[in-house]
Design an enzyme around this catalytic site. Structure first.
Site, short mmCIF file in Angstrom:
data_model
loop_
_atom_site.label_atom_id
_atom_site.label_comp_id
_atom_site.label_asym_id
_atom_site.label_seq_id
_atom_site.Cartn_x
_atom_site.Cartn_y
_atom_site.Cartn_z
N LEU A 241 -4.74 -3.61 -12.42
CA LEU A 241 -3.94 -2.68 -13.22
C LEU A 241 -3.36 -1.58 -12.35
O LEU A 241 -2.23 -1.14 -12.55
CB LEU A 241 -4.79 -2.07 -14.34
CG LEU A 241 -4.07 -1.06 -15.24
CD1 LEU A 241 -2.91 -1.70 -15.96
CD2 LEU A 241 -5.04 -0.43 -16.24
N TYR A 242 -4.14 -1.12 -11.37
CA TYR A 242 -3.63 -0.11 -10.44
C TYR A 242 -2.34 -0.60 -9.79
O TYR A 242 -1.33 0.12 -9.75
CB TYR A 242 -4.67 0.18 -9.37
CG TYR A 242 -4.15 1.00 -8.21
CD1 TYR A 242 -3.77 2.33 -8.38
CD2 TYR A 242 -4.01 0.44 -6.94
CE1 TYR A 242 -3.28 3.07 -7.33
CE2 TYR A 242 -3.53 1.18 -5.88
CZ TYR A 242 -3.17 2.50 -6.07
OH TYR A 242 -2.67 3.24 -5.02
N ALA A 243 -2.36 -1.84 -9.29
CA ALA A 243 -1.17 -2.41 -8.66
C ALA A 243 -0.02 -2.50 -9.66
O ALA A 243 1.15 -2.21 -9.32
CB ALA A 243 -1.49 -3.79 -8.10
#
Length: 431
Positions: A241-243
């Site tokens: 999700l960060y990416a």
């Protein structure tokens, strides 16, 4: 709680009393009139609720959606002193995430060369805020003032832009970390998407608009198998999700560049390490746990190979950030209106020399003179990827970027700082 939470999802339905039955047309018309009047009153009530302010205050500023704003009294003298460049040709830079790892180093480098720097940070608790406060004190001694606030507070951002005419924004504030996204996904949307949009909204309305330099991430390459990673490789397969939020940021940047003429440069950082670093990074907690005699967990790839990272020393990253700022062209918009095409760039900032994590551990054992107790386990499906490797050709050509610190030299500097900061060692600090 928002005032929208006080509105029932389904307004009640008017139910006519079944004990009365009307057979005349007049009675039927009256019944319809009553129904329509009741519905109208419900709609009117909803509109009144939507237009009225919430009776429940926001519990914390950093949870604001960006529309909420309580004016605060800013220390204007400190702000203007910090933001004032030493020379007529100096830049005036707003650094978001200034108490963060990269933000602290970039702020210090800008200030030392004569630029005006104003920091902004919310000092959240993703990792020990004591470290962030220590960075803040270090920057204050260098003449950099940090405003405590959140990029989601649009009113605060507007106050800062009203107080200072920024030539550049170095946007380094973000919710970092790949694994933490599985525990608190909302924080990534809040900071990396909503916060970024807030900042761009205020920037595009400024007159003149500042140039924006912001931190993307090597994580956007996700499941890409082409090596080394190049800026024109596909980035539509994020592994975390960060990416995904960083990739979303790149698309949002394109939109604001296209519509409003903001000059925007994105920097894809590759595994940054060094003094004053983040405690959630492997090199940091490996050092801590090895010194405490604790077992460290080392991941291996499905083929039993070692996971590898393109470790990049903080000083090299800072040089890349300053190179991006110095080569950024002016935004072409004014007051929210685009006047012409604006610069839009993306660069990899890495060391272009991937190192297996097993090698990282060996170097730390050598520097610390302690044998690590290791537990090797398969790489979990938590968002981590097997390797990263930066192609920096574009940054070398356009920014004059040239990483100069190998992993062993960089880790020696980190360990020297770590011993001094946490154990009171009197060895000379990196700063």
């Amino acid at each position: 709680m928002s005032h929208l939470d006080n509105i029932p999802s389904t307004p009640g339905k008017h139910k006519p009393d079944k004990s009365f039955r009307f057979h005349s047309s007049a009675a039927s018309s009256l019944s319809k009139l009553t129904l329509y009047s009741t519905l109208f009153l419900f709609l009117l009530l909803i509109l009144l609720l939507l237009s009225s302010p919430s009776s429940t205050p926001y519990p914390r500023r950093h949870l604001s959606t960006g529309t909420h704003h309580t004016p605060i009294s800013l220390p204007h003298k400190l702000i203007h002193k910090s933001a004032r460049p030493r020379s007529a040709n100096g830049h005036t830079v707003l650094v978001t995430g200034a108490a963060g790892f990269v933000g602290t180093h970039v702020s210090l480098a800008l200030k030392r060369r004569g630029d005006g720097v104003l920091g902004l940070d919310n000092f959240n608790h993703y990792y020990d805020p004591t470290l962030k406060r220590a960075r803040q004190k270090f920057l204050e001694k260098a003449g950099v003032f940090i405003v405590e606030g959140d990029i989601n507070d649009k009113g605060l951002l507007q106050q800062l832009f009203d107080a200072v005419l920024f030539t550049h924004v170095m946007h380094l504030a973000a919710q970092a970390g790949v694994r933490y996204a599985m525990q608190n996904p909302g924080s990534y949307i809040h900071s990396n998407i909503a916060g970024f949009v807030n900042l761009l909204e205020v920037s595009k309305s400024a007159n003149p608009q500042p140039a924006i330099i912001w931190a993307s991430s090597s994580s956007v390459y996700g499941l890409n198998s082409e090596v080394p990673f190049s800026e024109n490789d596909r980035t539509d397969q994020p592994a975390s999700l960060y990416a995904a939020t960083k990739k979303a940021g790149e698309e949002i940047a394109h939109t604001y560049n296209h519509i409003y003429g903001l000059s925007i440069t994105g920097l894809r950082f590759f595994t940054v390490y060094g003094p004053w670093g983040r405690p959630d990074m492997a090199y940091f907690f490996f050092t801590r746990d090895i010194m405490k005699g604790k077992t460290i967990t080392v991941y291996e790839s499905p083929d039993k190979g070692s996971v590898a990272r393109d470790f990049t020393y903080i000083d090299d990253i800072v040089k890349g950030c300053l190179g991006a700022l110095d080569t950024a062209k002016k935004s072409t918009g004014s007051g929210g209106k685009k006047r012409g095409p604006a610069q839009l760039r993306i660069f990899n900032l890495g060391n272009t020399s991937p190192v297996p994590v097993s090698r990282l551990v060996s170097i730390l054992e050598k520097i610390l003179k302690v044998k690590a107790m290791k537990k090797v386990v398969p790489l979990p499906r938590n968002g981590d990827v097997e390797f990263t490797h930066a192609n920096i050709t574009l940054a070398v050509r356009e920014l004059g970027y040239k990483p100069a610190t190998d992993l062993e030299a960089g880790l020696k500097k980190f360990v020297r700082w770590y011993l001094g900061f946490y154990l009171g060692s009197k060895k000379k600090s990196s700063w």
